[in-house]
Design a protein around this motif. Structure first.
Motif, mmCIF file in Angstrom:
data_model
loop_
_atom_site.group_PDB
_atom_site.id
_atom_site.type_symbol
_atom_site.label_atom_id
_atom_site.label_comp_id
_atom_site.label_asym_id
_atom_site.label_seq_id
_atom_site.Cartn_x
_atom_site.Cartn_y
_atom_site.Cartn_z
ATOM 1 N N THR A 8 0.789 -1.231 0.000
ATOM 2 C CA THR A 8 0.000 0.000 0.000
ATOM 3 C C THR A 8 0.821 1.282 0.000
ATOM 4 O OG1 THR A 8 -1.750 1.239 1.146
ATOM 5 C CG2 THR A 8 -0.208 0.034 2.538
ATOM 6 N N ASP A 9 0.279 2.255 -0.700
ATOM 7 C CA ASP A 9 0.745 3.630 -0.662
ATOM 8 C C ASP A 9 0.362 4.233 0.704
ATOM 9 O OD1 ASP A 9 1.404 6.284 -1.753
ATOM 10 O OD2 ASP A 9 -0.767 6.608 -1.829
ATOM 11 N N LEU A 10 0.984 5.344 1.065
ATOM 12 C CA LEU A 10 0.675 5.986 2.353
ATOM 13 C C LEU A 10 -0.294 7.163 2.209
ATOM 14 C CD1 LEU A 10 4.099 5.978 4.257
ATOM 15 C CD2 LEU A 10 2.029 4.687 4.795
ATOM 16 N N ASP A 11 0.240 8.323 1.759
ATOM 17 C CA ASP A 11 -0.574 9.551 1.760
ATOM 18 C C ASP A 11 -1.783 9.428 0.844
ATOM 19 O OD1 ASP A 11 1.552 10.319 3.265
ATOM 20 O OD2 ASP A 11 2.189 11.975 1.980
ATOM 21 N N GLY A 12 -2.957 9.725 1.389
ATOM 22 C CA GLY A 12 -4.192 9.660 0.605
ATOM 23 C C GLY A 12 -4.737 8.242 0.513
ATOM 24 N N SER A 13 -4.013 7.275 1.094
ATOM 25 C CA SER A 13 -4.459 5.878 1.061
ATOM 26 C C SER A 13 -4.601 5.382 2.494
ATOM 27 C CB SER A 13 -3.466 5.020 0.277
ATOM 28 O OG SER A 13 -3.349 5.498 -1.057
ATOM 29 N N LEU A 14 -3.506 4.838 3.058
ATOM 30 C CA LEU A 14 -3.560 4.386 4.453
ATOM 31 C C LEU A 14 -3.643 5.591 5.396
ATOM 32 C CD1 LEU A 14 -3.419 2.045 6.445
ATOM 33 C CD2 LEU A 14 -0.937 2.012 6.175
ATOM 34 N N GLY A 193 -3.757 2.182 -3.596
ATOM 35 C CA GLY A 193 -3.121 3.484 -3.782
ATOM 36 C C GLY A 193 -4.117 4.482 -4.343
ATOM 37 N N ASP A 194 -3.748 5.756 -4.311
ATOM 38 C CA ASP A 194 -4.679 6.794 -4.768
ATOM 39 C C ASP A 194 -4.128 7.649 -5.915
ATOM 40 O OD1 ASP A 194 -2.746 8.156 -3.204
ATOM 41 O OD2 ASP A 194 -4.130 9.834 -2.948
ATOM 42 N N GLY A 195 -2.844 7.461 -6.267
ATOM 43 C CA GLY A 195 -2.225 8.406 -7.208
ATOM 44 C C GLY A 195 -1.929 7.798 -8.568
ATOM 45 N N ASN A 197 0.884 7.599 -9.909
ATOM 46 C CA ASN A 197 2.112 6.801 -9.825
ATOM 47 C C ASN A 197 1.887 5.452 -9.141
ATOM 48 O OD1 ASN A 197 1.652 8.094 -7.420
ATOM 49 N ND2 ASN A 197 3.801 8.385 -6.921
ATOM 50 N N ASP A 198 0.660 5.203 -8.640
ATOM 51 C CA ASP A 198 0.341 3.891 -8.062
ATOM 52 C C ASP A 198 -0.281 2.956 -9.094
ATOM 53 O OD1 ASP A 198 1.092 4.564 -5.384
ATOM 54 O OD2 ASP A 198 -0.785 5.697 -5.195
ATOM 55 N N LEU A 199 -0.725 3.528 -10.236
ATOM 56 C CA LEU A 199 -1.535 2.750 -11.175
ATOM 57 C C LEU A 199 -0.859 1.467 -11.655
ATOM 58 C CD1 LEU A 199 -3.545 5.072 -13.565
ATOM 59 C CD2 LEU A 199 -4.347 3.590 -11.708
HETATM 60 MG MG LIG Z 1 -0.854 8.737 -2.324
#
Ligand SMILES: [Mg+2]
Length: 252
Positions: A8-14, A193-195, A197-199
């Motif tokens: 998992t991504d951090l900011d905007g996700s977890l 993820g939310d960004g 760059n997570d896709l």
């Molecule tokens: Mg994020």
């Protein structure tokens, strides 16, 4: 050896995008712990920034830091794709006019990093502890040449606030490396993820969840055919929503 791993991504996700709170994700984290499913952070942040959070959240999976350049395993070994000193050397070897257009974290004071990131001084000091990649501001015309350091084997990628010089290993490569070490060959990968760059990591996972973020238009960048779970809620609430959905599907 495990049969499901969560990345998992951090900011905007977890973590909440604004407050960095994670309370809403705690019931889902507890459910994963009960199911013996390890959770790994995959972030552009440094290992020094991620480690305190991982112990606070009692996460047991390896850490993927600096956009994939640094992998830290729970038993203590660190697998680094490069070394910050080599990147700094490559910077210093640039022609003077190009060098002047690049301002890396290594060229900044902690106060400057704090001002640019909005992080406090203590957190900025942790963000400055780069091991294998260098974020930088670019003041030249247009975008920096992606292949500026190709002869050294480094790539330039664009993040939210900064460009980053990274060694030849990205988030998706790092996840493949971790799963080949720690997971059963037929293990399922859940990625959140939310960004933008997570896709790539979401689309490569067995189950991917795109966390709703009202300030990013990521769904517009999705391929027409995809099987991502799109959460209704944002941040840690959306994170929990996705995990409980995936856990429910696992039982059936
Ligand atoms: Mg994020």
């Amino acid at each position: 050896m495990t049969d499901v791993m969560v990345f998992t991504d951090l900011d905007g996700s977890l973590l909440d995008h604004e407050t960095y709170a994670f309370d809403a994700a705690l019931p889902a984290l507890e459910a994963l712990a009960r199911a013996d499913i390890p959770v790994s952070i995959v972030s552009s942040k440094t290992r020094a920034e991620i480690v305190p959070l991982v112990s606070q959240l009692k996460l047991e999976g390896p850490i993927i830091a600096e956009n994939g350049a640094v992998i830290a395993y729970p038993e203590g070994s660190v697998d680094s794709a490069g070394h910050i000193d080599d990147i700094r050397q490559a910077l210093e070897a640039l022609p003077e006019n190009l060098r002047a257009d690049i301002k890396g974290f290594g060229d900044m004071s902690i106060a400057e990093i704090s001002q640019l990131t909005g992080l406090g001084e203590a957190a900025s000091a942790l963000a400055a502890q780069r091991e294998a990649s260098e974020p930088f501001l670019w003041s030249g015309e247009g975008a920096p040449d992606k292949d500026l350091f190709a002869d050294k084997g480094f790539h330039i990628i664009r993040g939210g606030r900064f460009y980053h010089i990274i060694p030849g290993r990205d988030k998706a490569d790092a996840i493949r490396r971790v799963t080949s070490q720690m997971a059963k060959p037929d293990a399922k990968i859940w990625a959140l993820g939310d960004g933008p760059n997570d896709l790539s990591m979401l689309l490569a996972a067995t189950k991917g969840a795109l966390i709703f973020n009202p300030s990013l238009q990521v769904t517009a960048q999705l391929p027409i055919k995809h099987s991502l779970y799109l959460t209704k809620q944002a941040g840690p609430s959306g994170w929990a929503e996705a995990i409980f959905t995936f856990l429910g599907e696992k039982k059936t």
